[in-house]
Motif scaffolding. Structure first.
Motif, mmCIF file in Angstrom:
data_model
loop_
_atom_site.group_PDB
_atom_site.id
_atom_site.type_symbol
_atom_site.label_atom_id
_atom_site.label_comp_id
_atom_site.label_asym_id
_atom_site.label_seq_id
_atom_site.Cartn_x
_atom_site.Cartn_y
_atom_site.Cartn_z
ATOM 1 N N LEU A 26 0.246 6.056 1.250
ATOM 2 C CA LEU A 26 -0.145 7.459 1.415
ATOM 3 C C LEU A 26 -1.506 7.597 2.099
ATOM 4 C CD1 LEU A 26 1.015 9.101 -1.940
ATOM 5 C CD2 LEU A 26 1.929 9.527 0.350
ATOM 6 N N LEU A 27 -2.457 6.789 1.673
ATOM 7 C CA LEU A 27 -3.803 6.885 2.253
ATOM 8 C C LEU A 27 -3.816 6.546 3.740
ATOM 9 C CD1 LEU A 27 -6.043 5.467 -0.581
ATOM 10 C CD2 LEU A 27 -6.182 7.741 0.424
ATOM 11 N N THR A 28 -3.150 5.485 4.100
ATOM 12 C CA THR A 28 -3.220 5.067 5.499
ATOM 13 C C THR A 28 -2.393 5.974 6.411
ATOM 14 O OG1 THR A 28 -1.513 3.388 5.077
ATOM 15 C CG2 THR A 28 -3.799 2.661 4.997
ATOM 16 N N THR A 29 -1.243 6.433 5.947
ATOM 17 C CA THR A 29 -0.447 7.319 6.810
ATOM 18 C C THR A 29 -1.069 8.704 6.923
ATOM 19 O OG1 THR A 29 1.032 7.880 4.988
ATOM 20 C CG2 THR A 29 1.745 6.123 6.468
ATOM 21 N N MET A 92 -13.386 -1.362 -8.017
ATOM 22 C CA MET A 92 -12.841 -1.088 -6.682
ATOM 23 C C MET A 92 -11.942 0.137 -6.704
ATOM 24 S SD MET A 92 -12.163 -4.763 -4.920
ATOM 25 C CE MET A 92 -11.488 -5.555 -6.365
ATOM 26 N N TYR A 93 -11.127 0.257 -7.750
ATOM 27 C CA TYR A 93 -10.232 1.415 -7.830
ATOM 28 C C TYR A 93 -11.003 2.719 -8.047
ATOM 29 C CZ TYR A 93 -6.108 -1.550 -7.750
ATOM 30 O OH TYR A 93 -5.128 -2.421 -7.371
ATOM 31 N N VAL A 94 -12.078 2.658 -8.804
ATOM 32 C CA VAL A 94 -12.909 3.853 -9.003
ATOM 33 C C VAL A 94 -13.553 4.262 -7.671
ATOM 34 C CG1 VAL A 94 -15.026 4.712 -10.102
ATOM 35 C CG2 VAL A 94 -13.280 3.558 -11.470
ATOM 36 N N GLY A 155 -8.035 3.306 1.392
ATOM 37 C CA GLY A 155 -6.815 2.513 1.519
ATOM 38 C C GLY A 155 -7.109 1.031 1.668
ATOM 39 N N ILE A 156 -8.130 0.712 2.454
ATOM 40 C CA ILE A 156 -8.529 -0.689 2.641
ATOM 41 C C ILE A 156 -9.060 -1.267 1.325
ATOM 42 C CG2 ILE A 156 -10.151 -2.229 3.836
ATOM 43 C CD1 ILE A 156 -7.820 -1.184 5.578
ATOM 44 N N ILE A 157 -9.856 -0.480 0.616
ATOM 45 C CA ILE A 157 -10.375 -0.934 -0.683
ATOM 46 C C ILE A 157 -9.218 -1.143 -1.662
ATOM 47 C CG2 ILE A 157 -11.748 -0.244 -2.706
ATOM 48 C CD1 ILE A 157 -13.632 1.191 -0.633
ATOM 49 N N GLY A 158 -8.260 -0.220 -1.666
ATOM 50 C CA GLY A 158 -7.089 -0.367 -2.526
ATOM 51 C C GLY A 158 -6.267 -1.591 -2.162
ATOM 52 N N LEU A 159 -6.126 -1.848 -0.876
ATOM 53 C CA LEU A 159 -5.403 -3.035 -0.418
ATOM 54 C C LEU A 159 -6.126 -4.307 -0.863
ATOM 55 C CD1 LEU A 159 -3.108 -4.302 1.219
ATOM 56 C CD2 LEU A 159 -4.548 -4.070 3.252
#
Length: 164
Positions: A26-29, A92-94, A155-159
């Motif tokens: 969702l974040l990247t798209t 990281m998620y926060v 999105g990168i952090i989540g990845l």
């Protein structure tokens, strides 16, 4: 050290993997979709006669708002939930959640006033207003870039958190 070793060897449950995948996708798209408004749509609209440009711009923004609001906010909620579910990666998620959800106040304070001003001007466009309308749309396009940049970063952090 054994705690860290056990954490690394324990497979991640599919439910967490699904949440990670949904939030990253969702974040990247939506970052790409939001960026396309500023990078591709606005420059083409600026070539149109001003009354047409303003009308098309407002319709495009309204359409984007309806289609992108939930997909832009949901990953922030998912990242906050992942911070709760995966305490070892909570930081990281926060950060990802905070970045994602920061688009709400940004939109409210930096973008919504421009939309309201353009909506008000559409009725009374004269030669002097043409220049102002172009400046407002250009300013909107610049301010809008905040959203795709921070969402892509989240999105990168989540990845990274998902792969770490």
């Amino acid at each position: 050290m054994s705690n860290l070793s056990n954490t690394m060897l324990t497979p991640t449950p599919n439910s967490i993997r699904a949440l990670q995948a949904i939030s990253i996708a969702l974040l990247t798209t939506t970052a790409g979709a939001s960026a396309s408004l500023s990078i591709f749509l606005v420059p083409r609209l600026m070539e149109s006669p001003t009354p047409l440009m303003v009308g098309q711009f407002l319709r495009a923004v309204s359409s984007a708002r309806r289609r992108l609001t939930i997909p832009l906010i949901l990953p922030g909620i998912l990242h906050a939930y992942l911070a709760y579910l995966v305490p070892v990666k909570a930081r990281m998620y926060v950060i990802a959640a905070t970045l994602t959800l920061s688009t709400l106040p940004w939109t409210h304070f930096a973008i919504t006033p421009l939309n309201r001003e353009l909506e008000g001007r559409i009725m009374t466009l004269d030669a002097e207003e043409f220049e102002t309308a172009h400046q407002l749309v250009d300013s909107w396009a610049t301010r809008n870039l905040y959203k795709p940049v921070v969402n892509f970063a989240a999105g990168i952090i989540g990845l990274y958190a998902a792969l770490w």
